[in-house]
Design a protein around this motif. Structure first.
Motif, PDB file in Angstrom:
ATOM      1  N   LEU A 282       0.544  -1.603  -0.441  1.00  0.00           N
ATOM      2  CA  LEU A 282      -0.152  -0.109   0.072  1.00  0.00           C
ATOM      3  C   LEU A 282       0.887   1.075   0.283  1.00  0.00           C
ATOM      4  O   LEU A 282       0.612   2.523  -1.085  1.00  0.00           O
ATOM      5  CB  LEU A 282      -1.004   0.097   1.338  1.00  0.00           C
ATOM      6  N   LEU A 283       1.809   1.162   0.848  1.00  0.00           N
ATOM      7  CA  LEU A 283       2.933   2.546   0.629  1.00  0.00           C
ATOM      8  C   LEU A 283       3.554   3.001  -0.601  1.00  0.00           C
ATOM      9  O   LEU A 283       3.750   4.210  -0.625  1.00  0.00           O
ATOM     10  CB  LEU A 283       4.018   1.971   2.112  1.00  0.00           C
ATOM     11  N   ASP A 284       3.708   1.731  -0.967  1.00  0.00           N
ATOM     12  CA  ASP A 284       4.046   1.907  -2.451  1.00  0.00           C
ATOM     13  C   ASP A 284       3.160   2.159  -3.779  1.00  0.00           C
ATOM     14  O   ASP A 284       3.958   3.029  -4.149  1.00  0.00           O
ATOM     15  CB  ASP A 284       4.576   0.994  -3.631  1.00  0.00           C
ATOM     16  N   GLN A 285       2.048   2.364  -3.259  1.00  0.00           N
ATOM     17  CA  GLN A 285       0.859   3.371  -4.056  1.00  0.00           C
ATOM     18  C   GLN A 285       0.880   4.483  -3.621  1.00  0.00           C
ATOM     19  O   GLN A 285      -0.173   4.735  -4.489  1.00  0.00           O
ATOM     20  CB  GLN A 285      -0.401   2.113  -4.058  1.00  0.00           C
ATOM     21  N   LEU A 286       1.191   5.100  -2.845  1.00  0.00           N
ATOM     22  CA  LEU A 286       1.176   5.963  -2.248  1.00  0.00           C
ATOM     23  C   LEU A 286       1.962   7.122  -2.817  1.00  0.00           C
ATOM     24  O   LEU A 286       2.951   6.903  -2.993  1.00  0.00           O
ATOM     25  CB  LEU A 286       1.548   6.346  -0.459  1.00  0.00           C
ATOM     26  N   GLY A 287       1.820   8.207  -3.633  1.00  0.00           N
ATOM     27  CA  GLY A 287       2.788   9.340  -4.029  1.00  0.00           C
ATOM     28  C   GLY A 287       3.622  10.500  -3.167  1.00  0.00           C
ATOM     29  O   GLY A 287       3.206  10.103  -2.351  1.00  0.00           O
ATOM     30  N   PRO A 288       4.907  11.065  -3.677  1.00  0.00           N
ATOM     31  CA  PRO A 288       5.497  11.443  -2.463  1.00  0.00           C
ATOM     32  C   PRO A 288       4.306  13.339  -1.434  1.00  0.00           C
ATOM     33  O   PRO A 288       3.921  13.907  -2.383  1.00  0.00           O
ATOM     34  CB  PRO A 288       5.853  12.274  -2.979  1.00  0.00           C
ATOM     35  N   GLY A 289       4.367  12.931  -0.280  1.00  0.00           N
ATOM     36  CA  GLY A 289       3.415  13.859   0.608  1.00  0.00           C
ATOM     37  C   GLY A 289       2.467  13.461   0.801  1.00  0.00           C
ATOM     38  O   GLY A 289       1.002  13.792   1.292  1.00  0.00           O
ATOM     39  N   GLY A 290       1.686  11.980  -0.052  1.00  0.00           N
ATOM     40  CA  GLY A 290       0.716  11.383   0.270  1.00  0.00           C
ATOM     41  C   GLY A 290      -0.010  10.700   1.786  1.00  0.00           C
ATOM     42  O   GLY A 290       1.143  10.611   2.414  1.00  0.00           O
ATOM     43  N   ARG A 291      -0.903  10.295   1.763  1.00  0.00           N
ATOM     44  CA  ARG A 291      -1.690  10.565   3.338  1.00  0.00           C
ATOM     45  C   ARG A 291      -2.137   9.008   3.092  1.00  0.00           C
ATOM     46  O   ARG A 291      -3.068   8.725   2.257  1.00  0.00           O
ATOM     47  CB  ARG A 291      -2.929  11.468   3.982  1.00  0.00           C
ATOM     48  N   LEU A 292      -1.273   8.233   4.023  1.00  0.00           N
ATOM     49  CA  LEU A 292      -1.999   6.287   4.338  1.00  0.00           C
ATOM     50  C   LEU A 292      -3.050   7.185   5.388  1.00  0.00           C
ATOM     51  O   LEU A 292      -2.456   6.689   6.742  1.00  0.00           O
ATOM     52  CB  LEU A 292      -1.130   5.836   4.376  1.00  0.00           C
ATOM     53  N   VAL A 293      -4.408   6.570   5.847  1.00  0.00           N
ATOM     54  CA  VAL A 293      -5.074   5.805   6.713  1.00  0.00           C
ATOM     55  C   VAL A 293      -5.687   4.741   6.565  1.00  0.00           C
ATOM     56  O   VAL A 293      -5.889   4.255   5.845  1.00  0.00           O
ATOM     57  CB  VAL A 293      -6.424   7.284   7.535  1.00  0.00           C
ATOM     58  N   ILE A 294      -5.126   4.283   7.561  1.00  0.00           N
ATOM     59  CA  ILE A 294      -5.234   2.718   8.242  1.00  0.00           C
ATOM     60  C   ILE A 294      -5.171   2.396   9.713  1.00  0.00           C
ATOM     61  O   ILE A 294      -4.410   2.711  10.539  1.00  0.00           O
ATOM     62  CB  ILE A 294      -4.729   1.842   7.208  1.00  0.00           C
ATOM     63  N   PRO A 295      -6.506   1.698  10.068  1.00  0.00           N
ATOM     64  CA  PRO A 295      -6.458   1.495  11.545  1.00  0.00           C
ATOM     65  C   PRO A 295      -5.455  -0.155  10.921  1.00  0.00           C
ATOM     66  O   PRO A 295      -5.905  -1.408  10.284  1.00  0.00           O
ATOM     67  CB  PRO A 295      -8.225   0.384  11.602  1.00  0.00           C
ATOM     68  N   VAL A 296      -4.782  -0.005  12.082  1.00  0.00           N
ATOM     69  CA  VAL A 296      -3.616  -1.414  12.167  1.00  0.00           C
ATOM     70  C   VAL A 296      -3.826  -2.288  13.537  1.00  0.00           C
ATOM     71  O   VAL A 296      -4.314  -1.372  14.446  1.00  0.00           O
ATOM     72  CB  VAL A 296      -2.468  -1.026  11.966  1.00  0.00           C
ATOM     73  N   GLY A 297      -3.459  -3.463  13.723  1.00  0.00           N
ATOM     74  CA  GLY A 297      -4.053  -4.482  14.876  1.00  0.00           C
ATOM     75  C   GLY A 297      -4.242  -5.217  14.680  1.00  0.00           C
ATOM     76  O   GLY A 297      -3.809  -6.313  13.917  1.00  0.00           O
ATOM     77  N   THR A 298      -5.463  -5.967  15.190  1.00  0.00           N
ATOM     78  CA  THR A 298      -5.922  -7.239  15.071  1.00  0.00           C
ATOM     79  C   THR A 298      -7.071  -7.764  14.720  1.00  0.00           C
ATOM     80  O   THR A 298      -7.847  -6.217  14.450  1.00  0.00           O
ATOM     81  CB  THR A 298      -6.193  -8.108  16.705  1.00  0.00           C
ATOM     82  N   PRO A 299      -7.952  -8.603  14.097  1.00  0.00           N
ATOM     83  CA  PRO A 299      -9.123  -8.219  14.003  1.00  0.00           C
ATOM     84  C   PRO A 299      -9.956  -7.960  14.039  1.00  0.00           C
ATOM     85  O   PRO A 299     -11.264  -7.979  14.004  1.00  0.00           O
ATOM     86  CB  PRO A 299      -8.899 -10.423  13.276  1.00  0.00           C
ATOM     87  N   PHE A 300     -10.141  -8.272  15.803  1.00  0.00           N
ATOM     88  CA  PHE A 300     -11.331  -7.375  16.367  1.00  0.00           C
ATOM     89  C   PHE A 300     -10.173  -6.312  16.574  1.00  0.00           C
ATOM     90  O   PHE A 300     -11.764  -5.045  17.212  1.00  0.00           O
ATOM     91  CB  PHE A 300     -11.247  -8.499  17.751  1.00  0.00           C
ATOM     92  N   GLU A 301     -10.068  -5.470  16.683  1.00  0.00           N
ATOM     93  CA  GLU A 301      -9.781  -3.905  17.577  1.00  0.00           C
ATOM     94  C   GLU A 301      -8.123  -3.559  17.014  1.00  0.00           C
ATOM     95  O   GLU A 301      -6.910  -4.197  16.639  1.00  0.00           O
ATOM     96  CB  GLU A 301      -9.700  -4.142  19.030  1.00  0.00           C
ATOM     97  N   GLN A 302      -8.526  -2.305  16.418  1.00  0.00           N
ATOM     98  CA  GLN A 302      -7.113  -1.258  16.055  1.00  0.00           C
ATOM     99  C   GLN A 302      -7.137  -0.191  15.907  1.00  0.00           C
ATOM    100  O   GLN A 302      -7.978   0.421  17.313  1.00  0.00           O
ATOM    101  CB  GLN A 302      -7.197  -1.572  14.200  1.00  0.00           C
ATOM    102  N   GLN A 303      -5.564   0.422  16.096  1.00  0.00           N
ATOM    103  CA  GLN A 303      -4.927   1.661  15.990  1.00  0.00           C
ATOM    104  C   GLN A 303      -5.149   2.626  15.085  1.00  0.00           C
ATOM    105  O   GLN A 303      -4.861   2.020  14.041  1.00  0.00           O
ATOM    106  CB  GLN A 303      -4.614   2.300  16.793  1.00  0.00           C
ATOM    107  N   LEU A 304      -6.208   3.570  14.631  1.00  0.00           N
ATOM    108  CA  LEU A 304      -6.290   4.415  13.709  1.00  0.00           C
ATOM    109  C   LEU A 304      -5.148   5.608  13.712  1.00  0.00           C
ATOM    110  O   LEU A 304      -4.100   5.624  13.900  1.00  0.00           O
ATOM    111  CB  LEU A 304      -7.327   5.060  13.679  1.00  0.00           C
TER     112      LEU A 304
END
Ligand code: SAH
Length: 223
Positions: A169-191
């Motif tokens: 996904l990071l490779d699909q982002l251009g320079p200065g680009g923003r990625l917003v993604i919930p990261v964690g387990t299948p049950f709870e994540q940090q945004l």
């Protein structure tokens, strides 16, 4: 004709409920464009008919195939974090109902949104068409995460919980680009908000969230 009064709202009641929700969101969401757009997009058209009376409660709601339309506050928070000014090319992972897609289409130049369930994609396509969006391209998810053919993107939003912010996904982002993604387990994540600068990534944690899992290579195995 009788109707179950509590279960149906008139157009006027719906508009009032929408404005009340926006008022509520404005305590924490400061981007005026995000609030204005969410005050206009009819969320009731993106939820199942049986939950239309709940469309402006600040809660996620079940849609088809065990998936959910995100809580309005989370939609606002994620959209605000993308810092859209109007000229961006945006990628969304997880079209679901298409509600978040509509908000993005209002705030950016164009949106590519990818979904792994054909049935949800078809339904979202007809709702977005009904509302007249022409700057949206919907795609059925392939093996690789995201939509590399359309890269680079100015912003990427992932509306399902991922194990990490993958290189793919990071490779699909251009320079200065923003990625917003919930990261964690299948049950709870940090945004997480990740900004891609020359040779470095800046990461901010926007708080705990709970999304359905992101499925696929570089994500979670099928349910
Ligand atoms: N933005 C949507 C949220 C839908 S829930 C809305 O507001 O309605 C998350 C969606 O992500 C689900 O529909 C699920 O099918 C989809 N999904 C899961 N893994 C995916 C993947 N690898 N690529 C694209 N979509 C995915």
């Amino acid at each position: 004709m009788f109707r179950e009064h509590s279960a149906w709202l008139s157009t006027v009641e719906m508009a009032q409920a929408r404005q009340k929700l926006i008022q509520q969101l404005s305590y924490e969401i400061k981007d005026k464009r995000v609030l204005e757009i969410m005050g206009r997009v009819p969320r009731e058209l993106f939820v199942p008919p049986s939950s239309q009376h709940l469309a402006y409660e600040n809660i996620p709601l079940p849609i088809d195939l065990g998936q959910t339309i995100s809580q309005p506050f989370i939609v606002a928070l994620m959209t605000e974090a993308l810092e859209l000014k109007g000229n961006e090319k945006v990628l969304e992972l997880g079209t679901g109902s298409g509600y978040q897609t509509a908000i993005l289409a209002e705030l950016a130049r164009c949106v590519i949104s990818v979904e792994r369930h054909q049935k949800l994609l078809d339904k979202a396509r007809s709702t977005l068409k009904l509302l007249g969006y022409r700057n949206v391209e919907l795609q059925l998810a392939e093996k690789r995460l995201g939509w590399p053919d359309g890269a680079p993107y100015d912003a990427i939003i992932v509306t399902a919980g991922a194990p990490n912010a993958s290189r793919e996904l990071l490779d699909q982002l251009g320079p200065g680009g923003r990625l917003v993604i919930p990261v964690g387990t299948p049950f709870e994540q940090q945004l997480m908000k990740i900004v891609k600068h020359d040779g470095r990534l800046d990461t901010v944690n926007l708080g705990p969230v709970r999304f359905v899992p992101l499925i696929g290579e570089d994500a979670w195995p099928t349910e």
